[in-house]
Design a protein around this motif. Structure first.
Motif, mmCIF file in Angstrom:
data_model
loop_
_atom_site.group_PDB
_atom_site.id
_atom_site.type_symbol
_atom_site.label_atom_id
_atom_site.label_comp_id
_atom_site.label_asym_id
_atom_site.label_seq_id
_atom_site.Cartn_x
_atom_site.Cartn_y
_atom_site.Cartn_z
ATOM 1 N N MET A 1 0.839 -1.166 0.000
ATOM 2 C CA MET A 1 0.000 0.000 0.000
ATOM 3 C C MET A 1 0.893 1.240 0.000
ATOM 4 N N VAL A 2 0.513 2.235 -0.760
ATOM 5 C CA VAL A 2 1.258 3.479 -0.873
ATOM 6 C C VAL A 2 0.867 4.401 0.280
ATOM 7 N N GLN A 3 1.830 5.043 0.875
ATOM 8 C CA GLN A 3 1.552 5.956 1.989
ATOM 9 C C GLN A 3 1.334 7.365 1.461
ATOM 10 N N ASP A 4 0.225 7.950 1.818
ATOM 11 C CA ASP A 4 -0.100 9.325 1.472
ATOM 12 C C ASP A 4 0.561 10.222 2.517
ATOM 13 N N PRO A 5 1.422 11.172 2.103
ATOM 14 C CA PRO A 5 2.108 12.017 3.081
ATOM 15 C C PRO A 5 1.160 12.879 3.912
ATOM 16 N N ALA A 6 -0.067 13.100 3.441
ATOM 17 C CA ALA A 6 -1.025 13.918 4.181
ATOM 18 C C ALA A 6 -1.725 13.128 5.281
ATOM 19 N N LYS A 7 -1.587 11.813 5.280
ATOM 20 C CA LYS A 7 -2.229 10.978 6.286
ATOM 21 C C LYS A 7 -1.176 10.473 7.265
ATOM 22 N N PRO A 8 -1.584 10.202 8.492
ATOM 23 C CA PRO A 8 -0.625 9.677 9.464
ATOM 24 C C PRO A 8 -0.095 8.305 9.044
ATOM 25 N N ALA A 9 1.112 7.990 9.479
ATOM 26 C CA ALA A 9 1.728 6.703 9.158
ATOM 27 C C ALA A 9 0.811 5.570 9.609
ATOM 28 N N GLY A 10 0.690 4.580 8.788
ATOM 29 C CA GLY A 10 -0.131 3.422 9.120
ATOM 30 C C GLY A 10 -1.576 3.544 8.672
ATOM 31 N N ALA A 11 -2.026 4.741 8.274
ATOM 32 C CA ALA A 11 -3.402 4.910 7.811
ATOM 33 C C ALA A 11 -3.532 4.338 6.397
ATOM 34 N N PRO A 12 -4.575 3.553 6.125
ATOM 35 C CA PRO A 12 -4.720 2.981 4.785
ATOM 36 C C PRO A 12 -4.988 4.060 3.745
ATOM 37 N N VAL A 13 -4.482 3.815 2.555
ATOM 38 C CA VAL A 13 -4.655 4.733 1.441
ATOM 39 C C VAL A 13 -5.292 3.948 0.299
ATOM 40 N N SER A 14 -6.374 4.463 -0.229
ATOM 41 C CA SER A 14 -7.018 3.802 -1.350
ATOM 42 C C SER A 14 -6.171 3.998 -2.600
ATOM 43 N N VAL A 15 -5.938 2.909 -3.320
ATOM 44 C CA VAL A 15 -5.200 3.004 -4.572
ATOM 45 C C VAL A 15 -6.155 2.932 -5.764
ATOM 46 N N GLY A 16 -7.445 2.947 -5.484
ATOM 47 C CA GLY A 16 -8.432 2.981 -6.555
ATOM 48 C C GLY A 16 -8.634 1.657 -7.273
ATOM 49 N N VAL A 17 -8.294 0.559 -6.614
ATOM 50 C CA VAL A 17 -8.480 -0.764 -7.211
ATOM 51 C C VAL A 17 -9.214 -1.649 -6.207
ATOM 52 N N LEU A 18 -10.195 -2.372 -6.695
ATOM 53 C CA LEU A 18 -10.907 -3.343 -5.867
ATOM 54 C C LEU A 18 -10.641 -4.719 -6.458
ATOM 55 N N TYR A 19 -10.275 -5.687 -5.622
ATOM 56 C CA TYR A 19 -9.921 -7.025 -6.095
ATOM 57 C C TYR A 19 -10.613 -8.079 -5.237
ATOM 58 N N ARG A 20 -11.174 -9.075 -5.888
ATOM 59 C CA ARG A 20 -11.759 -10.216 -5.207
ATOM 60 C C ARG A 20 -11.432 -11.468 -6.025
ATOM 61 N N ALA A 21 -11.289 -12.586 -5.346
ATOM 62 C CA ALA A 21 -11.027 -13.856 -6.032
ATOM 63 C C ALA A 21 -11.711 -14.984 -5.291
ATOM 64 N N ALA A 22 -12.048 -16.027 -6.021
ATOM 65 C CA ALA A 22 -12.637 -17.219 -5.422
ATOM 66 C C ALA A 22 -12.328 -18.404 -6.325
ATOM 67 N N HIS A 23 -12.163 -19.567 -5.704
ATOM 68 C CA HIS A 23 -11.951 -20.774 -6.496
ATOM 69 C C HIS A 23 -13.240 -21.597 -6.482
ATOM 70 N N TYR A 24 -13.432 -22.319 -7.565
ATOM 71 C CA TYR A 24 -14.633 -23.131 -7.728
ATOM 72 C C TYR A 24 -14.236 -24.506 -8.243
ATOM 73 N N GLY A 25 -15.001 -25.497 -7.840
ATOM 74 C CA GLY A 25 -14.821 -26.853 -8.345
ATOM 75 C C GLY A 25 -15.659 -27.031 -9.599
ATOM 76 N N VAL A 26 -16.003 -28.248 -9.889
ATOM 77 C CA VAL A 26 -16.772 -28.536 -11.096
ATOM 78 C C VAL A 26 -18.269 -28.723 -10.815
ATOM 79 N N GLU A 27 -18.716 -28.351 -9.634
ATOM 80 C CA GLU A 27 -20.132 -28.500 -9.307
ATOM 81 C C GLU A 27 -20.972 -27.485 -10.082
ATOM 82 N N HIS A 28 -22.212 -27.850 -10.348
ATOM 83 C CA HIS A 28 -23.074 -27.026 -11.189
ATOM 84 C C HIS A 28 -23.507 -25.716 -10.527
ATOM 85 N N ARG A 29 -23.501 -25.652 -9.212
ATOM 86 C CA ARG A 29 -23.940 -24.427 -8.547
ATOM 87 C C ARG A 29 -22.876 -23.320 -8.594
ATOM 88 N N ALA A 30 -21.676 -23.648 -9.085
ATOM 89 C CA ALA A 30 -20.575 -22.687 -9.087
ATOM 90 C C ALA A 30 -20.921 -21.424 -9.870
#
Length: 149
Positions: A1-30
């Motif tokens: 994560m990139v640190q924004d100099p205007a925010k205190p150290a350790g505060a999260p900074v949004s990088v404008g990306v959202l990521y999600r992942a999931a694995h699936y088997g071969v079942e039909h409900r996937a």
């Protein structure tokens, strides 16, 4: 994560990306589970990144996810990994599966039953990349948000 100099150290900074992942088997409900994941992802894109998303765009993301996962369940012998990555410019859907066979894009034929998945994906996505990888193949489809939304 990139640190924004205007925010205190350790505060999260949004990088404008959202990521999600999931694995699936071969079942039909996937495919249904992956579609629900896509719906939640698009809502998070709106809520967390403030990206304005139309209902047709959200439907297209879910459609691409469903088509890719359905094809993997039908043609790949093992599990697969679905990744969703969102930015202000759009969403990239990536599916990894265990088959090295690349998807076929058939000529347009309205009388053909089935085999339209990649035709649909190519029609609604700005870019589709398919490549063999050591574990099988990776399909990456990018849907762009219209400018000015």
């Amino acid at each position: 994560m990139v640190q924004d100099p205007a925010k205190p150290a350790g505060a999260p900074v949004s990088v404008g990306v959202l990521y999600r992942a999931a694995h699936y088997g071969v079942e039909h409900r996937a495919a249904g589970e992956a579609r629900q994941m896509a719906d939640v992802f698009v809502k998070e894109l709106v809520d967390l990144l403030g990206v304005p998303v139309s209902e047709p765009f959200a439907y297209d993301v879910a459609l691409v996810v469903t088509e890719l996962l359905t094809n993997a369940n039908r043609y790949a012998p093992g599990p697969c990994l679905l990744e969703l990555e969102g930015r202000r410019s759009g969403v990239t859907v990536t599916l990894w599966d265990s088959s090295t066979a690349l998807p076929r894009l058939f000529p347009r034929d309205p009388t053909r039953i089935g085999g339209h998945g990649m035709e649909i994906i190519n029609r609604i996505c700005a870019e589709v990349r398919v490549e063999r990888v050591p574990v099988g193949k990776r399909i990456r489809a990018t849907l762009c948000l219209p400018a000015g939304l």
